[in-house]
Design a protein around this motif. Structure first.
Motif, PDB file in Angstrom:
ATOM      1  N   GLU A   1       0.733  -1.642   0.476  1.00 32.93           N
ATOM      2  CA  GLU A   1       0.012  -0.151  -0.148  1.00 32.93           C
ATOM      3  C   GLU A   1       1.331   1.505   0.068  1.00 32.93           C
ATOM      4  O   GLU A   1       1.505   1.040   0.776  1.00 32.93           O
ATOM      5  CB  GLU A   1      -0.493  -0.084   1.344  1.00 32.93           C
ATOM      6  CG  GLU A   1      -2.213   0.381   1.017  1.00 32.93           C
ATOM      7  CD  GLU A   1      -3.316   0.201   2.642  1.00 32.93           C
ATOM      8  OE1 GLU A   1      -3.363   0.842   3.135  1.00 32.93           O
ATOM      9  OE2 GLU A   1      -3.957  -0.072   2.041  1.00 32.93           O
ATOM     10  N   SER A   2       1.040   2.234  -0.821  1.00 31.74           N
ATOM     11  CA  SER A   2       1.291   3.448  -1.040  1.00 31.74           C
ATOM     12  C   SER A   2       0.582   4.870   0.350  1.00 31.74           C
ATOM     13  O   SER A   2       0.186   4.762   0.021  1.00 31.74           O
ATOM     14  CB  SER A   2       1.090   3.535  -2.542  1.00 31.74           C
ATOM     15  OG  SER A   2       1.477   5.277  -2.183  1.00 31.74           O
ATOM     16  N   PRO A   3       1.494   5.242   0.809  1.00 30.14           N
ATOM     17  CA  PRO A   3       1.341   6.130   1.888  1.00 30.14           C
ATOM     18  C   PRO A   3       1.113   6.943   1.146  1.00 30.14           C
ATOM     19  O   PRO A   3       1.467   7.774   0.235  1.00 30.14           O
ATOM     20  CB  PRO A   3       2.303   6.830   2.766  1.00 30.14           C
ATOM     21  CG  PRO A   3       3.844   5.921   1.838  1.00 30.14           C
ATOM     22  CD  PRO A   3       3.252   4.905   1.180  1.00 30.14           C
ATOM     23  N   LEU A   4       0.341   8.080   2.048  1.00 32.40           N
ATOM     24  CA  LEU A   4      -0.390   9.394   1.314  1.00 32.40           C
ATOM     25  C   LEU A   4       0.741  10.679   1.564  1.00 32.40           C
ATOM     26  O   LEU A   4       1.705  10.375   2.903  1.00 32.40           O
ATOM     27  CB  LEU A   4      -2.298  10.218   1.973  1.00 32.40           C
ATOM     28  CG  LEU A   4      -2.884   9.116   1.025  1.00 32.40           C
ATOM     29  CD1 LEU A   4      -4.294   8.897   2.202  1.00 32.40           C
ATOM     30  CD2 LEU A   4      -3.415  10.050  -0.197  1.00 32.40           C
ATOM     31  N   VAL A   5       0.668  11.401   0.913  1.00 34.29           N
ATOM     32  CA  VAL A   5       1.712  12.687   1.153  1.00 34.29           C
ATOM     33  C   VAL A   5       1.458  13.110   2.752  1.00 34.29           C
ATOM     34  O   VAL A   5       2.289  13.230   3.490  1.00 34.29           O
ATOM     35  CB  VAL A   5       1.728  13.279  -0.034  1.00 34.29           C
ATOM     36  CG1 VAL A   5       0.410  14.651   0.006  1.00 34.29           C
ATOM     37  CG2 VAL A   5       3.574  14.779   0.446  1.00 34.29           C
ATOM     38  N   PHE A   6       0.436  13.051   3.061  1.00 34.46           N
ATOM     39  CA  PHE A   6       0.354  14.014   4.360  1.00 34.46           C
ATOM     40  C   PHE A   6       0.773  12.636   5.581  1.00 34.46           C
ATOM     41  O   PHE A   6       0.950  13.512   6.263  1.00 34.46           O
ATOM     42  CB  PHE A   6      -1.458  13.995   4.272  1.00 34.46           C
ATOM     43  CG  PHE A   6      -2.499  14.343   3.505  1.00 34.46           C
ATOM     44  CD1 PHE A   6      -2.022  15.998   3.512  1.00 34.46           C
ATOM     45  CD2 PHE A   6      -2.601  14.425   2.491  1.00 34.46           C
ATOM     46  CE1 PHE A   6      -2.701  16.920   2.620  1.00 34.46           C
ATOM     47  CE2 PHE A   6      -3.503  14.503   1.326  1.00 34.46           C
ATOM     48  CZ  PHE A   6      -3.030  16.469   1.666  1.00 34.46           C
ATOM     49  N   GLU A   7       0.924  11.963   5.191  1.00 33.94           N
ATOM     50  CA  GLU A   7       0.790  10.294   6.214  1.00 33.94           C
ATOM     51  C   GLU A   7       1.896  10.442   6.293  1.00 33.94           C
ATOM     52  O   GLU A   7       3.107  10.042   7.267  1.00 33.94           O
ATOM     53  CB  GLU A   7       1.061   9.144   5.946  1.00 33.94           C
ATOM     54  CG  GLU A   7      -0.884   8.743   6.253  1.00 33.94           C
ATOM     55  CD  GLU A   7      -1.584   7.561   5.266  1.00 33.94           C
ATOM     56  OE1 GLU A   7      -2.620   7.199   5.415  1.00 33.94           O
ATOM     57  OE2 GLU A   7      -0.482   6.867   4.548  1.00 33.94           O
TER      58      GLU A   7
ATOM     59  N   PRO B   1       0.932  19.369   3.201  1.00 34.75           N
ATOM     60  CA  PRO B   1       2.445  18.293   4.124  1.00 34.75           C
ATOM     61  C   PRO B   1       2.987  19.510   4.542  1.00 34.75           C
ATOM     62  O   PRO B   1       3.484  20.707   3.798  1.00 34.75           O
ATOM     63  CB  PRO B   1       2.428  17.648   3.232  1.00 34.75           C
ATOM     64  CG  PRO B   1       1.435  17.980   1.511  1.00 34.75           C
ATOM     65  CD  PRO B   1       1.085  18.706   2.040  1.00 34.75           C
TER      66      PRO B   1
ATOM     67  N   HIS C   1       8.384  10.138  -2.749  1.00 34.10           N
ATOM     68  CA  HIS C   1       7.079  10.247  -2.281  1.00 34.10           C
ATOM     69  C   HIS C   1       6.661   9.868  -3.597  1.00 34.10           C
ATOM     70  O   HIS C   1       5.461   9.228  -4.479  1.00 34.10           O
ATOM     71  CB  HIS C   1       5.879  10.695  -1.301  1.00 34.10           C
ATOM     72  CG  HIS C   1       5.053  10.915  -1.707  1.00 34.10           C
ATOM     73  ND1 HIS C   1       3.741   9.432  -0.797  1.00 34.10           N
ATOM     74  CD2 HIS C   1       3.848  11.375  -2.389  1.00 34.10           C
ATOM     75  CE1 HIS C   1       2.446   9.285  -1.407  1.00 34.10           C
ATOM     76  NE2 HIS C   1       2.487  10.627  -1.789  1.00 34.10           N
ATOM     77  N   TYR C   2       6.267  11.020  -4.798  1.00 38.62           N
ATOM     78  CA  TYR C   2       6.307  10.946  -6.142  1.00 38.62           C
ATOM     79  C   TYR C   2       6.327  10.401  -7.456  1.00 38.62           C
ATOM     80  O   TYR C   2       6.042   9.617  -7.858  1.00 38.62           O
ATOM     81  CB  TYR C   2       5.551  13.273  -6.673  1.00 38.62           C
ATOM     82  CG  TYR C   2       4.718  13.466  -5.581  1.00 38.62           C
ATOM     83  CD1 TYR C   2       3.133  12.973  -5.638  1.00 38.62           C
ATOM     84  CD2 TYR C   2       5.105  14.230  -4.703  1.00 38.62           C
ATOM     85  CE1 TYR C   2       2.487  13.481  -5.401  1.00 38.62           C
ATOM     86  CE2 TYR C   2       4.084  14.890  -4.232  1.00 38.62           C
ATOM     87  CZ  TYR C   2       3.275  14.673  -3.644  1.00 38.62           C
ATOM     88  OH  TYR C   2       2.401  14.882  -3.226  1.00 38.62           O
TER      89      TYR C   2
ATOM     90  N   LEU D   1       5.139   6.785  -6.508  1.00 40.38           N
ATOM     91  CA  LEU D   1       3.852   7.084  -6.905  1.00 40.38           C
ATOM     92  C   LEU D   1       3.571   7.071  -8.243  1.00 40.38           C
ATOM     93  O   LEU D   1       3.444   6.386  -9.218  1.00 40.38           O
ATOM     94  CB  LEU D   1       2.895   7.977  -6.743  1.00 40.38           C
ATOM     95  CG  LEU D   1       2.553   8.302  -5.854  1.00 40.38           C
ATOM     96  CD1 LEU D   1       1.443   9.749  -4.842  1.00 40.38           C
ATOM     97  CD2 LEU D   1       1.529   7.140  -5.248  1.00 40.38           C
TER      98      LEU D   1
ATOM     99  N   TYR E   1      -8.581  14.078   2.273  1.00 43.65           N
ATOM    100  CA  TYR E   1      -7.935  13.319   2.688  1.00 43.65           C
ATOM    101  C   TYR E   1      -8.277  13.788   4.846  1.00 43.65           C
ATOM    102  O   TYR E   1      -8.963  13.646   5.748  1.00 43.65           O
ATOM    103  CB  TYR E   1      -6.296  13.589   3.093  1.00 43.65           C
ATOM    104  CG  TYR E   1      -5.393  12.901   4.586  1.00 43.65           C
ATOM    105  CD1 TYR E   1      -5.342  11.349   4.255  1.00 43.65           C
ATOM    106  CD2 TYR E   1      -5.014  14.262   4.870  1.00 43.65           C
ATOM    107  CE1 TYR E   1      -4.893  11.119   5.316  1.00 43.65           C
ATOM    108  CE2 TYR E   1      -4.400  12.746   6.727  1.00 43.65           C
ATOM    109  CZ  TYR E   1      -4.280  11.871   6.083  1.00 43.65           C
ATOM    110  OH  TYR E   1      -3.611  11.342   7.726  1.00 43.65           O
TER     111      TYR E   1
END
Lengths: 386, 492
Positions: free
Chosen positions: B11-17, B53, B63-64, B67, B486
């Motif tokens: 699972e990919s984290p969200l940038v907010f996480e 973020p 991160h990107y 993604l 989010y």
């Protein structure tokens, strides 16, 4: 840029971190198409979900779409939505709303039964009184720009209340770069918030490609135009993302769709998302303050040069109107010969104001550049050019 | 935090996480103390910061980049998405669009400053007019849907000038979904005609519906079944005789360059998708660009501004009393215009003609190679796309959607499915010209394998894909339990 740019009027020369270009140049984002097969488009879909989340945060609104073509198209769609929701036919706006947006909104809605009333502002303010006189039960929405086209930060509270009291929607055109320092339109009671998203990490690129930002309230979500991404799970229970609320869209609804728009400005939204991740809340506030302070400085100093008149008082965000000695085009040409792009003459935007010049200050304008501008403006007057 | 064995399906984290208070990937240069403070009244000041973020540049880049690896894209593998023309996007296009003299100019700069940009737009306009055989053009529309809508507004303006806007626009049942949506937005009703048994426009049905209420006809040529409308001259004559106008949806122009021109066929307007035919990248869903070319009788209704020559300089002309107005805040998606002209100039006229020829050859190659296992919708040579029905596989208990999902396991993007609506279990395959024979053979081989899998193990196909970053997603659940941001609290 060797020629410092003081031109704004809807697109702005903000700094673009190199990392934005590096990530946005990746083939994986550039050469993918609309996420029709979500299993192999999770990159694009998650970026859009993050984009929506960040845009909601900027404007303090509960719903954002995946972006529209540009600021003008976002306003046009907001007006169709207001018409469809209220079943009313009048729109009230003012000359403090970007004239190019108004032209697009009128063109796109020409076949709908909509009448547009334009309020003439006084002192650059979208005043309560002027709107109140026109507000009635047949008004679908009022359109306010905040900060407005002249850079003025209006207090919109009373006009918003008055519009709501007759059942009209409030559409606020705003500026993402001001959202670190100014109260969010969601907190001012906006029903729909639209904006040009170019300043978020996208080049001026002679007017495009840009992206339109579009937010609305939960109540209006089923009428919202454009794509939306939502969270879901796959068959193994993993978090994933899909296009959702597609029953509003043309490929399912055909002639009953809420809009004919079937894409977003994906790559521009990707740039915006990445830009917002880099600058964060602190960067956004600091950039906002840097713009506001530069505008205040230039206003203060220009007001002291004979022949330069600042017609609008009060707080401005990043841009202001100045009336120059002679015509704005002549002043622009004088400055351009000296390698300064001095602003946007209002006459170039079709306004009936030969002397008016819109001057924009982003965080990229240095004190030296501003002082050079001021020196040249001084020379322009004392050298007898006016 | 512990790390598990890595898999693409993690699972990919969200940038907010990934966000931690106080971090940032950006530094704003300090503003000189000599500048006044930025002052706004307390009631207009932001008191609660937007929860963007807070990550370092390195974190954001990783991160990107991570993604991005979760996307299928043209530079990775075959993408035969019908009607979308997912051809290779030459890299020179992006390099030229990134030139500072293009990317850093303001749309408000005076004409004398930006003759290069205006010349580029003029050259692109001329090239597109040459390809289409039309008389005049606007580059303003930002997408195909906006292009067709712009053309319909011009139809409306034309008819109003004759004294009657008229009421209806006719489309075939194979039309793209944007056509009816744009028609309604332009103030018209939609009259949809069934196709004839050959998949073409039914001339008799057209004759029956044409009257003085019909403002025009929108037709895709070649149509969405990949067939050239062989009666196009007759169709256009009939509409013109009834006082209507004819619009060509140019989504499939990749089949026509150097072979036939809408202007010569008698069309009054057609749009082009620069992101299809002229190789500008799709960007995950945009930016597109949908210029509209028109015949002489519609030229005065084109959106403002248009490019003219004044005192030896190219400049924008706004003063056009019959113009419909503007559909873009500025002049359209200029960055895409640069890329399209780069493509046209690198290909040249002969190159463009070869593109269409090869696109047609590739589609017919696939059509012929797959016909042993997949039901051909119509038994005649196709243009740039081959349309099959998944009926034979359906009989084995496997739907077209299962075939599409199984293709993902083989690393190939599925064709367009379930469109056009008149083909049951439709598979619409557009290979484009830019694929090698080896790629086409591999695709054919995979499709034949999937057909065998459908016979041997249909149950397995029904749960495909297995190897993608996520597997089949609950789309109904996403609409039912709407989560589109989010921070899902009252504060935003």
């Amino acid at each position: 840029m060797q020629t410092p740019c003081f031109m704004g009027a809807g697109c702005y020369d903000h700094y673009i971190p190199a990392a934005v270009n590096a990530v946005a140049a990746r083939s994986e984002f550039v050469t993918a198409y609309t996420p029709y097969q979500p299993e192999v488009a999770q990159g694009t879909l998650q970026v859009i979900y993050e984009f929506q989340s960040m845009v909601c945060e900027l404007f303090a609104m509960p719903v954002s779409n995946a972006s529209l073509y540009d600021g003008g198209s976002a306003l046009a769609e907001a007006i169709s939505l207001a018409h469809a929701h209220t079943k009313r036919r009048r729109i009230i706006w003012s000359d403090a709303v970007n004239p190019a947006y108004r032209r697009v909104a009128q063109t796109v809605n020409v076949a709908q039964d909509i009448a547009f009333d334009c309020v003439q502002t006084t002192g650059g303010k979208q005043a309560h009184d002027a709107f109140s006189m026109l507000l009635g039960e047949d008004v679908a929405a009022i359109v306010l720009q905040y900060p407005n086209f002249f850079g003025v930060i209006d207090d919109l509270n009373s006009v918003v209340e008055r519009a709501h009291s007759v059942g009209a929607l409030v559409i606020v055109i705003t500026d993402p770069m001001a959202m670190g320092v100014l109260r969010a339109p969601g907190k001012l009671g906006a029903d729909v918030v639209v904006a040009e998203g170019q300043p978020l990490g996208n080049y001026m690129s002679y007017g495009g490609p840009y992206l339109g930002l579009f937010c609305c309230t939960n109540e209006l979500v089923r009428l919202m135009p454009g794509r939306v991404v939502g969270v879901t799970k796959d068959v193994d229970g993993r978090r994933g993302y899909v296009l959702t609320l597609q029953t509003r869209e043309q490929h399912i609804r055909r002639d009953k769709a809420t809009s004919n728009i079937c894409t977003n400005q994906g790559l521009m939204a990707t740039r915006a998302t990445f830009y917002m991740s880099l600058i964060g809340p602190t960067g956004l506030r600091e950039i906002g303050e840097a713009c506001g302070r530069r505008a205040a400085y230039m206003m203060q100093k220009l007001a002291g040069i004979p022949g330069f008149v600042l017609p609008h008082k009060g707080p401005h965000f990043r841009e202001f109107l100045v009336r120059v000695p002679g015509t704005a085009e002549e002043f622009f040409a004088y400055m351009a010969e000296r390698n300064v792009l001095a602003g946007v003459p209002l006459s170039r935007i079709g306004a009936n104001d030969d002397r008016g010049l819109l001057v924009a200050l982003t965080e990229t304008r240095t004190l030296e550049e501003m002082n050079r501008y001021l020196e040249l403006a001084h020379e322009y007057v004392t050298g007898g050019h006016s | 935090m512990s790390r598990d064995v890595r898999s693409l399906q993690q699972e990919s984290p969200l940038v907010f996480e990934l966000s931690r208070p106080g971090r940032s990937g950006y530094q704003v240069p300090p503003t000189s103390d000599t500048l006044p403070e930025f002052e706004v009244p307390a009631n207009l000041k932001r008191h609660t910061a937007p929860r963007l973020p807070e990550v370092a540049e390195n974190t954001a880049v990783r991160h990107y980049v991570n993604l991005s690896t979760r996307n299928h894209h043209v530079d990775k593998d075959f993408y035969p998405l019908g009607s979308c023309t997912m051809k290779y996007n030459p890299k020179i296009n992006d390099e030229l669009a990134g030139l500072r003299g293009f990317s850093l100019i303001s749309p408000w700069q005076p004409a004398a400053d930006i003759q290069g940009a205006l010349q580029l737009l003029r050259d692109l306009s001329d090239a597109l007019l040459e390809v289409t055989g039309m008389d005049d053009i606007t580059l303003q529309p930002a997408a195909g849907a906006q292009g067709e809508f712009t053309a319909l507004l011009m139809f409306r303006a034309y008819h109003l000038k004759q004294g009657n806007a008229r009421k209806r626009i006719v489309i075939p049942d194979s039309a793209h979904g944007t056509n009816p949506a744009s028609i309604v937005l332009a103030g018209y009703g939609v009259t949809q005609l069934p196709s004839d048994s050959k998949g073409l426009m039914d001339i008799d049905a057209l004759k029956r519906t044409l009257d003085e209420d019909v403002a025009g006809l929108m037709i895709t040529n070649p149509n969405t079944i990949g067939l050239f409308e062989s009666n196009i001259a007759k169709i256009i004559d009939l509409v013109h005789e009834a006082g209507g106008l004819v619009y060509m949806d140019g989504a499939n122009l990749n089949a026509l360059m150097g072979i036939a021109r809408p202007g010569d066929m008698g069309f009054d307007a057609c749009h082009m998708n620069l992101h299809k035919t002229f190789s500008t990248p799709h960007g995950g869903g945009g930016p597109g660009s949908g210029p509209v070319a028109v015949s002489g009788k519609l030229a005065k209704y084109l959106p403002v501004p248009v490019i003219t020559r004044k005192n030896g300089l190219l400049d924008w002309e706004f003063d056009r009393p019959d113009s419909i107005g503007s559909v873009h805040t500025f002049y359209g998606n200029f960055g895409m215009h640069v890329r399209a002209l780069a493509y046209i100039k690198s290909m040249g006229g002969d190159g463009l003609a070869a593109i269409s020829e090869n696109a047609i050859i590739n589609a017919n190659y696939i059509r012929s190679k797959l016909s042993s296992a997949y039901q051909i919708f119509l038994h005649r040579p196709c243009m740039h796309e081959a349309v099959f029905s998944g009926n034979l596989q359906k009989a084995k208990g496997v739907r077209t959607t299962d075939i599409a999902k199984r293709l993902l396991d083989y690393g190939i993007h599925p064709p367009t499915v379930y469109f056009p609506l008149l083909v049951p279990e439709c598979l619409m395959i557009e290979p484009t010209e830019s694929e090698t024979r080896e790629t086409l053979d591999e695709f054919v081989d995979v499709m034949l394998k999937i057909d065998r899998e459908a016979s041997e193990n249909p149950e397995m196909l029904k749960h495909a894909p297995y190897t993608t970053p996520v597997r089949r997603l609950d789309e109904a659940g996403a609409a039912r339990n709407l989560n589109i941001r989010y921070f899902n609290d009252a504060d935003a």
